[in-house]
Design an enzyme around this catalytic site. Structure first.
Site, PDB file in Angstrom:
ATOM      1  N   ASP A 145      -2.416  14.755  16.099  1.00  0.00           N
ATOM      2  CA  ASP A 145      -1.684  15.585  17.053  1.00  0.00           C
ATOM      3  C   ASP A 145      -2.296  16.969  17.076  1.00  0.00           C
ATOM      4  OD1 ASP A 145       0.351  13.776  17.931  1.00  0.00           O
ATOM      5  OD2 ASP A 145       1.197  13.926  15.914  1.00  0.00           O
TER       6      ASP A 145
ATOM      7  N   SER B 141       0.856  -1.193   0.000  1.00  0.00           N
ATOM      8  CA  SER B 141       0.000   0.000   0.000  1.00  0.00           C
ATOM      9  C   SER B 141       0.888   1.239   0.000  1.00  0.00           C
ATOM     10  CB  SER B 141      -0.962  -0.004   1.191  1.00  0.00           C
ATOM     11  OG  SER B 141      -0.274  -0.169   2.399  1.00  0.00           O
TER      12      SER B 141
ATOM     13  N   GLU C 279       1.076   5.502   0.849  1.00  0.00           N
ATOM     14  CA  GLU C 279       0.490   6.684   1.492  1.00  0.00           C
ATOM     15  C   GLU C 279       0.814   7.941   0.686  1.00  0.00           C
ATOM     16  OE1 GLU C 279       0.783   7.194   5.873  1.00  0.00           O
ATOM     17  OE2 GLU C 279       1.716   9.102   5.332  1.00  0.00           O
TER      18      GLU C 279
ATOM     19  N   HIS D 145       3.786  -1.044   3.724  1.00  0.00           N
ATOM     20  CA  HIS D 145       3.072   0.220   3.490  1.00  0.00           C
ATOM     21  C   HIS D 145       4.135   1.304   3.313  1.00  0.00           C
ATOM     22  CE1 HIS D 145      -0.104   3.290   4.027  1.00  0.00           C
ATOM     23  NE2 HIS D 145       0.795   3.955   4.738  1.00  0.00           N
TER      24      HIS D 145
ATOM     25  N   PHE E  59      12.222  14.946  11.526  1.00  0.00           N
ATOM     26  CA  PHE E  59      10.928  14.292  11.643  1.00  0.00           C
ATOM     27  C   PHE E  59      10.994  13.140  12.646  1.00  0.00           C
ATOM     28  CE2 PHE E  59       7.436  11.663   9.715  1.00  0.00           C
ATOM     29  CZ  PHE E  59       6.426  12.531  10.101  1.00  0.00           C
TER      30      PHE E  59
ATOM     31  N   LYS F 100      -7.658  -0.621  20.429  1.00  0.00           N
ATOM     32  CA  LYS F 100      -8.110  -0.197  19.093  1.00  0.00           C
ATOM     33  C   LYS F 100      -8.672  -1.414  18.352  1.00  0.00           C
ATOM     34  CE  LYS F 100      -4.089   2.708  18.555  1.00  0.00           C
ATOM     35  NZ  LYS F 100      -3.273   3.638  17.762  1.00  0.00           N
TER      36      LYS F 100
ATOM     37  N   GLN G 144       4.391   3.060  12.480  1.00  0.00           N
ATOM     38  CA  GLN G 144       5.332   4.158  12.274  1.00  0.00           C
ATOM     39  C   GLN G 144       6.554   3.552  11.596  1.00  0.00           C
ATOM     40  OE1 GLN G 144       6.110   7.057  11.511  1.00  0.00           O
ATOM     41  NE2 GLN G 144       5.204   7.952  13.347  1.00  0.00           N
TER      42      GLN G 144
END
Ligand code: FAD
Length: 288
Positions: A105, A12, A14, A262, A212, A161, A172
């Site tokens: 966030d 996948s 993003e 991903h 980052f 979740k 992440q």
């Protein structure tokens, strides 16, 4: 690996909503190129506090219109329940079947003015209003979320979740593969058996990545930092090192049984195309 196996693992990509017209054009071109790898889905990020709400929605709908499977990222941000319901209804009516449900966030400058809604609550909210319509993906942190009370506490909340109705998690990014396998092991011990798909961040610019990584709780191992720093402005060497390192990480993940990959594309085809070529993953001629 034979060709069938090479193309068997789920993939996948993003995307993020660009701010300029040129950025939109780049995104469309990148999406068409990446679609040739037959990903299971594209996902589209959602700015902190809902700051990209309309832009994210438009890209999501456009991606779906192009005949591609797409998962909008979503968080409550500062929105009312009704605004979130309206957005989800738009997605459902457009035939969108996936959502990446997040807390998000606080946007810079919002301070304590906004109350963040945890991802497990958003998952429960979506399940309450849309039953089983959406397949829900959530975030996971092999190196642990920076605000977590403890390692086990973060795994506990990931489990919540899933208990609320999520089907899969995307991690992440990380470069320390042991952190991922250990995390998977600890999740299994905590009773989590849903797929936890590794998030892969290609390396193109060390300064940006370092900045980052500091904020998001992903570590760049010292041996990588040393070499990336050493290359300085020699971007070709940075890219080559990044491709070699990330290709090896991906290969080990696939060989070790990770449930797919991903990619955080940053709306760029390169270096992902090179990494996928190194993995023996071929692009098809068709874009949809
Ligand atoms: P949560 O799952 O709510 O967890 C946040 C923290 O609170 C953790 O420390 C957790 O241990 C703890 N916690 C969780 N639930 C509870 C609870 N019920 N009570 C008390 N504590 C709890 N950010 C964006 O702004 N836009 C995006 O599009 C985006 N996409 C992302 C995609 C992926 C795959 C990943 C991994 C991250 C993404 N992020 C995005 C970043 C993410 O929003 C931040 O990491 C954010 O700080 C946490 O979001 P979350 O959904 O993991 O939060």
């Amino acid at each position: 690996m034979d060709e069938l196996q090479q193309n068997a693992w789920p993939l996948s990509f993003e995307l993020f909503p660009p701010k300029t017209e040129q950025g939109q054009e780049n995104l469309s071109a990148a999406r068409a190129q990446l679609a040739r790898y037959k990903p299971t889905l594209f996902s589209v990020t959602y700015g902190a506090g809902g700051s990209t709400r309309d832009n994210t929605r438009d890209i999501v709908l456009d991606t779906r219109s192009a005949g591609l499977e797409v998962a909008p990222h979503l968080s409550f941000g500062g929105d009312s329940e009704q605004a979130v319901l309206d957005l989800l209804t738009t997605y459902r009516d457009a035939g969108i079947a996936h959502v990446v449900a997040l807390r998000g966030d606080l946007p810079a400058g919002m301070g304590g003015a906004m109350q963040l809604v945890h991802a497990n609550e958003l998952v429960a909210f979506i399940r309450q209003h849309f039953a089983e319509h959406f397949t829900l993906h959530v975030a996971a942190y092999p190196e642990i979320h920076p605000e977590a009370n403890s390692y086990q506490d973060d795994i506990h909340w990931l489990g919540e979740k899933f208990n609320a109705g999520a089907s899969a998690a995307i991690t992440q990014y990380f470069y320390n593969i042991d952190a991922y396998w250990y995390f998977i092991d600890q999740c299994q011990k905590a009773g989590i058996d849903q797929p936890i798909v590794p998030g892969i961040m290609p390396i193109t610019n060390f300064q940006n990545l370092a900045r980052f990584s500091l904020n998001c709780g992903a570590e760049i191992p010292r041996w990588m930092q040393q070499q990336l720093q050493q290359y300085g402005d020699d971007l070709d060497s940075v890219k080559k090192f990044g491709i070699d390192t990330v290709s090896r990480l991906c290969e080990q993940l696939i060989d070790g049984g990770a449930p797919g990959l991903h990619f955080y594309t940053m709306n760029q085809v390169e270096p992902i195309a090179t990494i996928l070529a190194n993995l023996g993953r071929r692009a098809t001629d068709q874009t949809t």
